[in-house]
Design a protein around this motif. Structure first.
Motif, PDB file in Angstrom:
ATOM      1  N   ALA A 177      -3.858  -1.955  -6.632  1.00 51.54           N
ATOM      2  CA  ALA A 177      -3.428  -1.801  -8.020  1.00 51.54           C
ATOM      3  C   ALA A 177      -2.448  -2.886  -8.447  1.00 51.54           C
ATOM      4  N   SER A 178      -1.909  -3.633  -7.496  1.00 51.40           N
ATOM      5  CA  SER A 178      -0.947  -4.708  -7.784  1.00 51.40           C
ATOM      6  C   SER A 178       0.253  -4.213  -8.581  1.00 51.40           C
ATOM      7  N   GLY A 179       0.709  -3.013  -8.224  1.00 50.79           N
ATOM      8  CA  GLY A 179       1.881  -2.449  -8.886  1.00 50.79           C
ATOM      9  C   GLY A 179       3.159  -2.972  -8.279  1.00 50.79           C
ATOM     10  N   PRO A 180       4.295  -2.370  -8.654  1.00 49.57           N
ATOM     11  CA  PRO A 180       5.601  -2.844  -8.178  1.00 49.57           C
ATOM     12  C   PRO A 180       5.740  -2.818  -6.655  1.00 49.57           C
ATOM     13  N   LEU A 181       5.035  -1.883  -6.012  1.00 46.45           N
ATOM     14  CA  LEU A 181       5.161  -1.753  -4.563  1.00 46.45           C
ATOM     15  C   LEU A 181       4.213  -2.667  -3.797  1.00 46.45           C
ATOM     16  N   SER A 182       3.298  -3.302  -4.504  1.00 45.02           N
ATOM     17  CA  SER A 182       2.206  -4.007  -3.838  1.00 45.02           C
ATOM     18  C   SER A 182       2.683  -5.061  -2.849  1.00 45.02           C
ATOM     19  N   GLN A 183       3.581  -5.948  -3.252  1.00 47.85           N
ATOM     20  CA  GLN A 183       4.034  -7.024  -2.371  1.00 47.85           C
ATOM     21  C   GLN A 183       4.791  -6.474  -1.169  1.00 47.85           C
ATOM     22  N   GLN A 184       5.657  -5.490  -1.409  1.00 45.92           N
ATOM     23  CA  GLN A 184       6.414  -4.881  -0.318  1.00 45.92           C
ATOM     24  C   GLN A 184       5.490  -4.217   0.690  1.00 45.92           C
ATOM     25  N   LEU A 185       4.502  -3.470   0.188  1.00 47.82           N
ATOM     26  CA  LEU A 185       3.555  -2.802   1.073  1.00 47.82           C
ATOM     27  C   LEU A 185       2.707  -3.806   1.835  1.00 47.82           C
ATOM     28  N   GLU A 237       3.476  -6.764   2.948  1.00 44.43           N
ATOM     29  CA  GLU A 237       4.238  -7.299   4.080  1.00 44.43           C
ATOM     30  C   GLU A 237       4.333  -6.278   5.207  1.00 44.43           C
ATOM     31  N   ILE A 238       4.560  -5.025   4.853  1.00 47.63           N
ATOM     32  CA  ILE A 238       4.690  -3.968   5.862  1.00 47.63           C
ATOM     33  C   ILE A 238       3.379  -3.770   6.607  1.00 47.63           C
ATOM     34  N   VAL A 239       2.267  -3.623   5.869  1.00 55.36           N
ATOM     35  CA  VAL A 239       0.963  -3.340   6.461  1.00 55.36           C
ATOM     36  C   VAL A 239       0.493  -4.499   7.333  1.00 55.36           C
ATOM     37  N   ASN A 240       0.631  -5.731   6.844  1.00 54.99           N
ATOM     38  CA  ASN A 240       0.132  -6.887   7.598  1.00 54.99           C
ATOM     39  C   ASN A 240       0.891  -7.130   8.885  1.00 54.99           C
ATOM     40  N   GLN A 241       2.102  -6.592   8.980  1.00 62.78           N
ATOM     41  CA  GLN A 241       2.885  -6.709  10.211  1.00 62.78           C
ATOM     42  C   GLN A 241       2.704  -5.500  11.121  1.00 62.78           C
ATOM     43  N   GLY A 242       1.886  -4.537  10.689  1.00 71.23           N
ATOM     44  CA  GLY A 242       1.621  -3.361  11.504  1.00 71.23           C
ATOM     45  C   GLY A 242       2.779  -2.384  11.571  1.00 71.23           C
ATOM     46  N   LYS A 243       3.700  -2.463  10.615  1.00 71.63           N
ATOM     47  CA  LYS A 243       4.854  -1.566  10.613  1.00 71.63           C
ATOM     48  C   LYS A 243       4.526  -0.271   9.889  1.00 71.63           C
ATOM     49  N   LEU A 244       5.364   0.760  10.124  1.00 69.15           N
ATOM     50  CA  LEU A 244       5.205   2.020   9.418  1.00 69.15           C
ATOM     51  C   LEU A 244       5.814   1.917   8.024  1.00 69.15           C
ATOM     52  N   VAL A 245       5.097   2.426   7.043  1.00 67.65           N
ATOM     53  CA  VAL A 245       5.637   2.503   5.694  1.00 67.65           C
ATOM     54  C   VAL A 245       6.734   3.561   5.675  1.00 67.65           C
ATOM     55  N   SER A 246       7.794   3.324   4.925  1.00 68.03           N
ATOM     56  CA  SER A 246       8.952   4.220   4.925  1.00 68.03           C
ATOM     57  C   SER A 246       8.594   5.609   4.433  1.00 68.03           C
ATOM     58  N   ASP A 247       9.390   6.598   4.859  1.00 72.65           N
ATOM     59  CA  ASP A 247       9.207   7.979   4.403  1.00 72.65           C
ATOM     60  C   ASP A 247       9.216   8.056   2.883  1.00 72.65           C
ATOM     61  N   GLU A 248      10.158   7.356   2.257  1.00 72.45           N
ATOM     62  CA  GLU A 248      10.303   7.437   0.806  1.00 72.45           C
ATOM     63  C   GLU A 248       9.018   7.016   0.095  1.00 72.45           C
ATOM     64  N   ILE A 249       8.428   5.893   0.526  1.00 74.58           N
ATOM     65  CA  ILE A 249       7.225   5.390  -0.130  1.00 74.58           C
ATOM     66  C   ILE A 249       6.051   6.333   0.109  1.00 74.58           C
ATOM     67  N   ILE A 250       5.843   6.725   1.365  1.00 71.87           N
ATOM     68  CA  ILE A 250       4.713   7.590   1.699  1.00 71.87           C
ATOM     69  C   ILE A 250       4.817   8.921   0.967  1.00 71.87           C
ATOM     70  N   ILE A 251       5.998   9.518   0.951  1.00 68.96           N
ATOM     71  CA  ILE A 251       6.162  10.828   0.315  1.00 68.96           C
ATOM     72  C   ILE A 251       5.938  10.727  -1.190  1.00 68.96           C
ATOM     73  N   ASN A 252       6.400   9.649  -1.802  1.00 65.28           N
ATOM     74  CA  ASN A 252       6.160   9.481  -3.229  1.00 65.28           C
ATOM     75  C   ASN A 252       4.669   9.327  -3.535  1.00 65.28           C
ATOM     76  N   LEU A 253       3.957   8.533  -2.723  1.00 59.41           N
ATOM     77  CA  LEU A 253       2.519   8.370  -2.933  1.00 59.41           C
ATOM     78  C   LEU A 253       1.781   9.685  -2.719  1.00 59.41           C
ATOM     79  N   LEU A 254       2.157  10.421  -1.660  1.00 56.26           N
ATOM     80  CA  LEU A 254       1.506  11.693  -1.373  1.00 56.26           C
ATOM     81  C   LEU A 254       1.807  12.720  -2.460  1.00 56.26           C
ATOM     82  N   SER A 255       3.031  12.721  -2.957  1.00 54.84           N
ATOM     83  CA  SER A 255       3.408  13.657  -4.008  1.00 54.84           C
ATOM     84  C   SER A 255       2.552  13.449  -5.253  1.00 54.84           C
ATOM     85  N   LYS A 256       2.378  12.178  -5.628  1.00 42.26           N
ATOM     86  CA  LYS A 256       1.563  11.884  -6.808  1.00 42.26           C
ATOM     87  C   LYS A 256       0.128  12.370  -6.617  1.00 42.26           C
ATOM     88  N   ARG A 257      -0.401  12.182  -5.397  1.00 37.65           N
ATOM     89  CA  ARG A 257      -1.781  12.614  -5.122  1.00 37.65           C
ATOM     90  C   ARG A 257      -1.893  14.131  -5.157  1.00 37.65           C
TER      91      ARG A 257
END
Length: 293
Positions: A101-109, A111-131
């Protein structure tokens, strides 16, 4: 979702613009685990979690899928979602949708995904909450969560707002996991997921041999296959290490509550799917195998 609304603390308004799970995160709900009678289960020993999926009207299940990256959580969760008529919610898909979607979180995510790191609780919970809130608005009942929770903190938060019926832990040898992940491909046109790896691993040290045939695309997709940016050997091994460190304690969290069902995959989909249906106590599983195929 109605279940989350019903079980959330009374101070959380059902239609608050701040989602239930996000408010739990910031208020500290779930910081102290609930007290439950300790129990454990394996397919062969011990008390078994109670399953209520035999009557279609009772199939609004609330299940969680655990397992290392590449084990097949999405594949089997999706099939059970079709079979039981409940939504399959994969947090990995939510992250990829946000990236696309190229939203505000896109660039931050990215970098996290391409390095194989875990996405933070805050980001995951917000995405899951919206869903979940979008599903509630459409009248969805029940869910199969895939990729959440991944940490004890996430498990405690989830426990604070809803009652999970069953936690299915899919298990596979790490050498096979690596081969599977390296073989994953996506069609750049239709978005279909496939796997070009042909796996034949001999048994050793008491571990059985495992064979998995490739899951090839139709001919018109063959020239359009692409590899995920994070499916490199280095990143995959790093993701597995992170899983072992962060997520395996989640297995113990649910095992202590008598909700963990462990399933060692005996092979590919043809071997594993009927055995999975059997272990889930779907009495008519033989007839239903074709329903979710």
């Amino acid at each position: 979702m109605a279940a989350l609304t019903r079980l959330a603390k009374p101070s959380f308004a059902p239609h608050s613009p701040i989602s239930y799970l996000s408010r739990c995160l910031y208020s500290g709900l779930g910081s102290e685990p609930s007290s439950h009678a300790a129990a454990s289960y394996s397919p062969h020993l011990g008390p078994k979690p109670s399953l209520s999926v035999k009557d279609p009207k009772d199939r609004n299940v609330q299940w969680v899928f655990l397992g290392s990256p590449g084990v097949g959580k999405g594949t089997y969760a999706s099939r059970l979602s079709n079979l039981l008529g409940v939504p399959h919610i994969a947090t990995g898909d939510l992250v990829r949708e946000e990236l696309a979607a190229s939203g505000p979180l896109s660039q931050q995510l990215s970098e996290i995904v391409n390095q194989g790191k875990l996405v933070s609780d805050e980001i995951i919970i917000n995405l899951l909450s919206k869903r979940l809130e979008a599903g509630e608005a459409k009248g969805e009942l029940g869910f199969i969560l895939d990729g959440f929770p991944r940490t004890i903190r996430q498990a405690e938060i989830l426990e604070g707002v809803t009652d999970i019926d069953l936690v299915l832990n899919l298990k596979l040898r790490e050498d096979v996991l690596l081969e599977k992940c390296l073989g994953r491909r996506t069609c750049s046109q239709c978005g279909g997921n496939f796997n070009v790896a042909s796996i034949n691993v001999k048994g050793s040290n008491g571990s059985p041999a495992i064979s998995m045939a490739p899951l090839l695309p139709p001919q018109h997709c063959m020239s359009k296959l692409v590899t995920r940016a994070d499916d490199t050997e280095e990143v995959i091994k790093h993701r597995i290490d992170i899983y072992n460190e962060k997520s395996r304690p989640v297995e113990e969290f649910y095992r202590s509550r008598g909700k963990l069902l462990e399933f060692d995959l005996p092979g590919g989909i043809p071997e594993s799917w009927p055995k999975l249906l059997e272990i889930l106590d779907l009495d008519d599983y033989k007839e239903q195998q074709s329903a979710a195929a």
